[in-house]
Structures are given as structure tokens and as C-alpha cells.
Design a protein around this motif. Structure first.
Motif, short mmCIF file in Angstrom:
data_model
loop_
_atom_site.label_atom_id
_atom_site.label_comp_id
_atom_site.label_asym_id
_atom_site.label_seq_id
_atom_site.Cartn_x
_atom_site.Cartn_y
_atom_site.Cartn_z
N PRO A 32 -10.38 3.54 -101.95
CA PRO A 32 -11.48 2.78 -102.57
C PRO A 32 -12.41 2.13 -101.53
O PRO A 32 -11.97 1.75 -100.45
N TRP A 33 -13.69 2.04 -101.91
CA TRP A 33 -14.68 1.39 -101.04
C TRP A 33 -14.39 -0.11 -101.04
O TRP A 33 -14.80 -0.83 -101.95
N ARG A 34 -13.69 -0.58 -100.04
CA ARG A 34 -13.33 -2.00 -100.02
C ARG A 34 -13.38 -2.54 -98.59
O ARG A 34 -12.96 -1.87 -97.65
N VAL A 35 -13.87 -3.78 -98.48
CA VAL A 35 -13.85 -4.48 -97.20
C VAL A 35 -12.41 -4.86 -96.87
O VAL A 35 -11.53 -4.86 -97.75
N ALA A 66 -2.29 -2.99 -98.76
CA ALA A 66 -1.47 -2.24 -97.80
C ALA A 66 -1.23 -0.82 -98.30
O ALA A 66 -1.21 0.13 -97.53
N ASP A 67 -1.06 -0.67 -99.62
CA ASP A 67 -0.80 0.67 -100.17
C ASP A 67 -1.98 1.61 -99.96
O ASP A 67 -1.79 2.80 -99.72
N GLU A 68 -3.19 1.07 -100.06
CA GLU A 68 -4.37 1.94 -99.83
C GLU A 68 -4.36 2.47 -98.39
O GLU A 68 -4.67 3.64 -98.14
N VAL A 69 -4.01 1.59 -97.47
CA VAL A 69 -3.97 2.02 -96.06
C VAL A 69 -2.84 3.02 -95.86
O VAL A 69 -3.00 4.06 -95.20
N THR A 95 -1.62 11.07 -95.83
CA THR A 95 -2.25 12.40 -95.88
C THR A 95 -3.12 12.65 -94.65
O THR A 95 -3.01 13.68 -93.98
N ASN A 96 -4.00 11.71 -94.35
CA ASN A 96 -5.07 11.98 -93.37
C ASN A 96 -4.58 11.94 -91.92
O ASN A 96 -5.22 12.53 -91.06
N VAL A 97 -3.50 11.23 -91.66
CA VAL A 97 -3.04 11.11 -90.27
C VAL A 97 -1.68 11.79 -90.09
O VAL A 97 -1.53 12.73 -89.31
N VAL A 110 -18.12 0.33 -95.50
CA VAL A 110 -16.75 -0.07 -95.16
C VAL A 110 -15.82 0.43 -96.26
O VAL A 110 -15.89 -0.01 -97.40
N ILE A 111 -14.98 1.39 -95.89
CA ILE A 111 -13.97 1.92 -96.81
C ILE A 111 -12.68 1.84 -96.01
O ILE A 111 -12.23 2.82 -95.43
N LEU A 112 -12.10 0.65 -95.96
CA LEU A 112 -11.15 0.36 -94.88
C LEU A 112 -10.01 1.37 -94.74
O LEU A 112 -9.74 1.86 -93.64
#
Ligand SMILES: NC(=O)c1ccc[n+]([C@@H]2O[C@H](COP(=O)([O-])OP(=O)(O)OC[C@H]3O[C@@H](n4cnc5c(N)ncnc54)[C@H](OP(=O)(O)O)[C@@H]3O)[C@@H](O)[C@H]2O)c1
Length: 257
Positions: free
Chosen positions: A99-102, A108-111, A117-119, A171-173
């Protein structure tokens, strides 16, 4: 186009390739005569893309591949080994957005999800495919990144690609952190593999319309695939450890780390 070492076609794997940027990269690589494994986590979506792309005579082969499933990635490598014996090109493309979030509103779950997946997905696939890449005489690894992973762009609050002219730098942290880590992985793999002649580069397709961004963008998916394909087919002695993006001219643009 044949492999630099003989008459066999080059062999490539593109992850997350049933749609979006990955599918366009598969199509362009296959149009060069490359045998392309189309990695997809969902059998039906993967088979549909395989069928559509093979219709024009391309050698595109669906390969079941969820980059977060270590055992499944190992099975995928086994199939490539049995059928093709080596891998010349790996395009780590499978990715998710967050999500687009500052930072202060990011969970923590978004990170964690972005990293999974991405790393970690890129790391798992790269390390599992490395024995096959080492059998190639001209192996290339392309890590699909994003300008949102650029620390320089973030520090300057300025998008050097011009994709977001109005609002500074988005910023899409969770996503941005994952792409900064992809850039770090790229530099570290490039350094480790330089002496073996394996070229490793980070490439952004720029901003192209896909399901990941509600189909907004400034380039077509085909234009976005141009630099990833160029970096996947670099000649010996080509650049390694670079960060570039596709652009409207087809020339490509250097991005700051
Ligand atoms: N679009 C842009 O403007 C843009 C800009 C910069 C960078 N990128 C990067 O380009 C890459 C492709 O994104 P896209 O825009 O083409 O998005 P997309 O159309 O949503 O495609 C993402 C692909 O990744 C796959 N995927 C997701 N999680 C996976 C997993 N665990 N294992 C295997 N495959 C998985 C998806 O499969 P399913 O269909 O099964 O979900 C899909 O095939 C990403 O790395 C993204 O960060 C895109």
C-alpha cells in the motif's frame, strides 16, 4: 539469436511472467530466438500465457514457479537442468506492490510481505539457479527494480525519470524498501560474480501500465521491457553492477542508487 558459444539457442528464465512486464520480457527474448521458461505460480495463468506466446512459433515453456516456495524453486531448476542443461539468462521479475503509505503508517507485515517476494524471492531463485548459470559461458542476471528503490531520489524528493512530475517522489514504504534491497543485492552479486564473467544488473521498466499499478504509466509494457532485455543479452565485457531504466526513446537512462 544463438548462444555466444555455439549454435544452441540461449536459455532464459523470467519469473512472474504470466502477465505485465515479465510477459513482455518473455515475448521479446523469445523473438530473439531464445528458449524462454515462463515462470508463473499459477498453472492456469501460466499455461494461458504459454499458449498465447507459443502461437507465433516462439519457444516459450511454462514453468511452475512460486518464488517464495524453496522446494518448488528447486524442482523448477531440476526441470531446466533436465531439459536444457544450463541457464544463460535469469530475469528476477516476480514482484508485489504494497500500500501507498508513509513510514509512520506502514505495518511490519507490509514490509515483511514486500521483502518475502521482492527480495528473498530474488535471492532464493538466484542461488538455486546459480549452478545452471555457471554452466553458461555468458550468464546474465537482471534484477527488476524500481526508481522507488533509489535512496538518492528519495533524499532529493525528486523522481529522475519524470514519471511523477507533479507530486515529488511517492512514498510506498514496504515496496520502496524492498527495491532498495534489490539494488543492494545487485551490487553484491555483481561484485561476487564479476570474475566469473556473470553480469548482474538492476533495471527498472520505468512506469508502465500493469495490474500492479491500476494500469497507469508513461511507457507501454513493450517499451518497459526494452532495457531488461538489453541487459539480459549484454555482450561479454558489458557493464555489471549498474542501475538503469527503460525510457521513451529506447536508449535507456542511468538511475542513481
Ligand atoms: N509496472 C510498473 O510501472 C513497474 C515499475 C517499476 C518496477 N516494476 C517491477 O516490475 C515487476 C513486474 O511487475 P508488474 O508491474 O508487471 O506487475 P504485475 O502485472 O502485477 O506482475 C507481477 C507478476 O509477479 C507474479 N508474482 C507475484 N508474486 C509471486 C510469487 N510469489 N511467485 C511467482 N510469481 C509471483 C505475479 O503472478 P500472479 O499473476 O500469479 O499474481 C505476476 O505474474 C515487479 O518486480 C515490479 O516491482 C514495475
Amino acid at each position: 539469436m544463438t548462444s555466444p558459444t555455439g549454435s544452441d539457442p540461449r536459455v532464459a528464465l523470467v519469473t512472474g511472467a504470466n502477465k505485465g512486464v515479465g510477459r513482455a520480457v518473455v515475448e521479446q527474448l523469445a523473438d530473439l530466438g531464445t528458449t524462454v521458461y515462463l515462470g508463473a505460480r499459477d498453472e492456469e495463468r501460466g499455461r494461458t500465457a504459454e499458449r498465447e506466446l507459443r502461437a507465433d512459433g516462439r519457444d516459450v515453456r511454462f514453468l511452475r514457479l512460486d518464488v517464495t516456495d524453496d522446494a518448488g524453486v528447486a524442482l523448477a531448476a531440476k526441470r531446466i537442468e533436465e531439459e536444457s542443461g544450463r541457464l544463460d539468462i535469469l530475469v528476477n521479475n516476480a514482484g508485489i506492490s504494497t500500500p501507498w503509505r508513509v513510514p509512520s503508517l506502514t505495518t511490519a507485515d507490509e514490509v515483511r510481505q514486500g521483502f518475502e517476494t521482492n527480495v528473498i524471492g530474488y535471492l532464493t531463485v538466484t542461488n538455486t539457479m546459480l549452478p545452471l548459470l555457471r554452466r553458461s559461458e555468458a550468464a546474465r542476471i537482471v534484477n527488476i527494480s524500481s526508481v522507488l528503490g533509489s535512496l538518492t531520489a528519495a533524499a532529493e524528493n525528486h523522481d529522475p525519470t519524470g514519471a511523477f512530475p507533479d507530486g515529488g517522489f511517492p512514498v510506498i514504504l514496504g515496496y520502496s524498501l524492498s527495491k532498495t534491497a534489490v539494488n543492494a543485492l545487485t551490487v553484491m552479486y555483481a561484485n561476487e560474480l564479476r570474475e566469473e564473467g556473470i553480469l548482474v544488473n538492476a533495471v527498472s521498466p520505468n512506469w508502465v501500465p500493469t495490474d500492479a499499478n491500476d494500469h497507469s504509466g508513461i511507457l507501454t509494457r513493450e517499451q518497459g521491457a526494452v532495457m531488461p532485455v538489453r541487459m539480459a543479452t549484454l555482450p561479454d565485457g558489458g557493464p555489471t553492477g549498474t542501475f538503469t531504466c527503460s525510457d521513451a526513446t529506447g536508449t535507456g537512462q542511468d538511475l542513481p542508487w
